[in-house]
Design a protein around this motif. Structure first.
Motif, PDB file in Angstrom:
ATOM      1  N   LEU A  18       0.925  -1.338  -0.135  1.00 42.32           N
ATOM      2  CA  LEU A  18       0.053   0.105   0.059  1.00 42.32           C
ATOM      3  C   LEU A  18       0.944   1.304   0.058  1.00 42.32           C
ATOM      4  N   SER A  19       1.963   1.156   0.655  1.00 35.07           N
ATOM      5  CA  SER A  19       2.855   2.538   0.791  1.00 35.07           C
ATOM      6  C   SER A  19       3.845   2.352  -0.311  1.00 35.07           C
ATOM      7  N   ALA A  20       3.920   1.642  -1.317  1.00 36.37           N
ATOM      8  CA  ALA A  20       4.729   1.306  -2.544  1.00 36.37           C
ATOM      9  C   ALA A  20       4.310   2.339  -3.605  1.00 36.37           C
ATOM     10  N   ASP A  21       5.206   2.983  -4.495  1.00 35.30           N
ATOM     11  CA  ASP A  21       4.884   3.795  -5.610  1.00 35.30           C
ATOM     12  C   ASP A  21       4.178   2.787  -6.687  1.00 35.30           C
ATOM     13  N   PHE A  22       2.938   3.098  -6.890  1.00 36.59           N
ATOM     14  CA  PHE A  22       2.095   2.158  -7.932  1.00 36.59           C
ATOM     15  C   PHE A  22       2.439   2.496  -9.207  1.00 36.59           C
ATOM     16  N   ALA A  23       3.123   3.599  -9.640  1.00 36.79           N
ATOM     17  CA  ALA A  23       3.613   3.696 -10.828  1.00 36.79           C
ATOM     18  C   ALA A  23       4.874   3.093 -11.305  1.00 36.79           C
ATOM     19  N   LYS A  24       5.425   2.453 -10.153  1.00 35.46           N
ATOM     20  CA  LYS A  24       6.660   1.402 -10.721  1.00 35.46           C
ATOM     21  C   LYS A  24       6.440   0.207  -9.589  1.00 35.46           C
ATOM     22  N   LEU A  25       5.499  -0.334  -9.575  1.00 35.54           N
ATOM     23  CA  LEU A  25       5.074  -1.434  -8.577  1.00 35.54           C
ATOM     24  C   LEU A  25       5.886  -2.686  -8.835  1.00 35.54           C
TER      25      LEU A  25
END
Ligand code: DX5
Ligand code: ZN
Length: 225
Positions: A18-25
């Motif tokens: 959830l705290s990751a950068d979803f643009a570069k999951l």
């Protein structure tokens, strides 16, 4: 990185994406697993049980292609049994449901386990341990929420530690105790001393530039260093 964490009794560090950068999951997943994380925690939110919407089966399916690591999926949704098949089909290997969302927790646990995944039960800080006891024999893990679910980056609630101790006493050797919310370098030893096996850590890992160093420091705390 682990494919079946239940085979080990070691303490585990599982980053919450959830705290990751979803643009570069994909890169984020690779980074934390290469950095020493044991497996991953995926927070599904429906904007109904919790005041936030995160992601669902399409994102789990994409993440599944990025790694063979075990997916511990935490569903903060009002219909966990209804959506569990889609989560498992997308690649969830464990599904943990909130006891507040079902009438019969034992039946819900059995219904989910019938899908071939493992099953966890979790309870909000304000929910008494008694609510999960009917399901205890049927689950593979108990997740203690140490924040009110819905968001990463919240403050750890130490008042849930007695719940960890109370639940730990009741678990079989094949069951695991997991904690979720506000775990970082200053709070992780309190959770360790309360008997926790698995540590969900979101912002304290993903919000740091060097995840490998952060995970090593967290593991050092678990090892008493
Ligand atoms: C909160 C989620 C947690 C959260 C943890 O509703 O269930 O898994 O992502 O994030 P941190 O570690 O930042 O509290
Ligand atoms: Zn979670």
């Amino acid at each position: 990185m682990l494919h079946d964490p239940f085979k080990s009794t070691q303490r585990m560090i599982l980053p919450s994406i959830l705290s990751a950068d979803f643009a570069k999951l994909g890169n984020e997943i690779e980074d934390v697993l290469a950095g020493g994380a044991d497996f991953l925690h995926l927070d599904v939110m429906d904007g109904h049980f919790v005041p936030n919407i995160s992601f669902g089966p399409p994102v789990i399916k994409s993440a599944r292609k990025a790694t063979p690591a075990f997916f511990d999926v935490h569903v903060m949704i009002s219909d966990p049994v209804g959506y569990a098949p889609a989560m498992v089909k997308a690649g969830a290997q464990n599904v943990t449901f909130q006891v507040e969302t079902v009438d019969d927790p034992a039946k819900a646990a059995q219904d989910i386990k019938r899908l071939g995944c493992t099953v966890g039960i979790t309870l909000n800080p304000a929910t008494p341990v008694e609510r999960i006891l009917p399901a205890l024999d049927h689950v593979n893990l108990v997740l203690i929420m140490s924040v009110v679910p819905g968001f990463g980056g919240q403050k750890f609630m130490p008042e849930v530690l007695p719940k960890c101790e109370a639940v730990k006493k009741r678990l079989r050797a094949d069951q695991r105790l997991e904690i979720d919310g506000g775990i970082h370098l200053e709070t992780i030893t309190q959770a360790r001393d309360a008997g926790v096996d698995w540590y969900v850590i979101g912002s304290a890992i993903f919000d740091t530039p060097d995840r490998k160093a952060t995970i090593a420091a967290l593991r050092g705390k678990l090892d008493g260093r």
